[in-house]
Scaffold this motif. Structure first.
Motif, mmCIF file in Angstrom:
data_model
loop_
_atom_site.group_PDB
_atom_site.id
_atom_site.type_symbol
_atom_site.label_atom_id
_atom_site.label_comp_id
_atom_site.label_asym_id
_atom_site.label_seq_id
_atom_site.Cartn_x
_atom_site.Cartn_y
_atom_site.Cartn_z
ATOM 1 N N ASP A 179 0.789 -1.233 0.000
ATOM 2 C CA ASP A 179 0.000 0.000 0.000
ATOM 3 C C ASP A 179 0.827 1.291 0.000
ATOM 4 O O ASP A 179 0.270 2.371 0.130
ATOM 5 N N LEU A 180 2.152 1.183 -0.136
ATOM 6 C CA LEU A 180 2.991 2.388 0.015
ATOM 7 C C LEU A 180 2.565 3.547 -0.884
ATOM 8 O O LEU A 180 2.464 4.686 -0.435
ATOM 9 N N GLU A 181 2.322 3.240 -2.159
ATOM 10 C CA GLU A 181 1.966 4.329 -3.092
ATOM 11 C C GLU A 181 0.707 5.055 -2.619
ATOM 12 O O GLU A 181 0.642 6.276 -2.644
ATOM 13 N N ARG A 182 -0.269 4.306 -2.188
ATOM 14 C CA ARG A 182 -1.524 4.901 -1.688
ATOM 15 C C ARG A 182 -1.251 5.756 -0.454
ATOM 16 O O ARG A 182 -1.806 6.843 -0.319
ATOM 17 N N GLN A 183 -0.404 5.273 0.436
ATOM 18 C CA GLN A 183 -0.116 6.010 1.662
ATOM 19 C C GLN A 183 0.596 7.319 1.330
ATOM 20 O O GLN A 183 0.381 8.335 1.977
ATOM 21 N N LEU A 184 1.446 7.280 0.300
ATOM 22 C CA LEU A 184 2.211 8.468 -0.057
ATOM 23 C C LEU A 184 1.336 9.570 -0.621
ATOM 24 O O LEU A 184 1.567 10.746 -0.356
ATOM 25 N N VAL A 185 0.322 9.177 -1.390
ATOM 26 C CA VAL A 185 -0.558 10.221 -1.923
ATOM 27 C C VAL A 185 -1.697 10.524 -0.953
ATOM 28 O O VAL A 185 -2.505 11.415 -1.201
#
Ligand code: DBV
Length: 246
Positions: A238-244
């Motif tokens: 989920d990193l990409e989602r957390q970053l945005v």
């Protein structure tokens, strides 16, 4: 039989003892998923249970436990460090399918330079060698995945379930304890170039794993495409989602 329950129980207990664990939100509908497939005697219920925590140095500690009878058991357990530490990922993929067992265990590196290997691979080489003696190399795996593994990658396809319950379990415990030692020792990174390298390495790892998740086919068959894609991008990687911030 739930082959990997003792692995999960052990991991939760040792992390409870050694980390200041806090809950990590699992998106609604993904905590526990259950579906019955097949007809008549071939009917199986496949239950996927998710676990997630965080700690001051670890962004996401998460496990997916799939239980579908004797010939379908999976524990995929990954630890994603905070972006302010250069810690490797802890990666365990413990898979039992009708064709047999497949075991991947590693501290997956962010970098491959000598200094990084000295810090995060050399200390675990003795553990690797101890277990590797009894667990033969699992054979080919995707070429493009190679850069995500360390020289201490334990990769094996045991023929006997007993080997999983004994040798593999011991290796899992040793790797996790060694990882927790690294976590204990880790100091926050402050150099801005290094921080940006860490972010890039974490993103490329997570992107790769989300794109090439070997469980995608299995999950899609059991639970459908929408659930599976959301599980992969919204929870497992989920990193990409957390970053945005979505
Ligand atoms: N693998 C996952 C997640 C799973 C999972 C989140 C929740 O990353 C299960 C479930 N792994 C899983 C299953 C299979 C594998 C196989 C069900 C069997 C797929 C099949 O045969 O149909 C390590 N896992 C594998 C394989 C490897 C790994 C190399 C064999 C894949 C192949 O031969 O194509 N762990 C896996 C991997 C990375 C890792 C590729 C890369 C960084 O950390």
């Amino acid at each position: 039989m739930t082959l990997y329950q003792p692995f999960l129980d052990y991991a939760l207990a040792v992390m409870q003892e050694r980390l200041s664990l806090q809950p990590y939100t699992i998106p609604e509908g993904f905590e526990c998923k259950q579906e019955t497939t097949g007809k008549g005697k071939k009917q199986e219920t496949i239950i996927t249970t998710s676990y997630a925590f965080k700690s001051p140095k670890l962004r996401q500690i998460r496990a997916a436990h799939v239980q579908g009878g004797n010939s379908l058991q999976v524990l995929n357990f990954v630890i994603f460090p905070q972006l302010t530490y250069d810690l490797p990922f802890f990666g365990a993929d413990l898979v039992t399918l009708p064709g047999g067992h497949l075991i991947a265990l590693d501290m997956q590196p962010l970098f491959h330079d000598t200094a990084y290997q000295q810090q995060y691979t050399e200390p675990i080489l003795p553990i690797f060698q101890t277990h590797q003696q009894h667990l033969s190399w699992g054979g080919d795996f995707p070429e493009e995945a190679k850069s995500f593994f360390s020289p201490a990658f334990l990769w094996t396809r045991p023929k006997e379930t007993e080997v999983v319950q004994t040798r593999v379990f011991e290796a899992f415990k040793d790797y996790l304890e060694a990882y927790l030692n690294f976590v204990e020792q880790a100091q926050p990174i402050t150099d801005s170039q290094r921080l940006s390298d860490i972010l890039q390495a974490q993103r490329s790892y997570v992107r790769y794993r989300a794109a090439k998740d070997p469980a995608r086919g299995m999950f899609t068959r059991f639970y459908g495409e929408a659930w599976t894609e959301e599980y992969i991008h919204g929870f497992l990687f989920d990193l990409e989602r957390q970053l945005v911030g979505v």
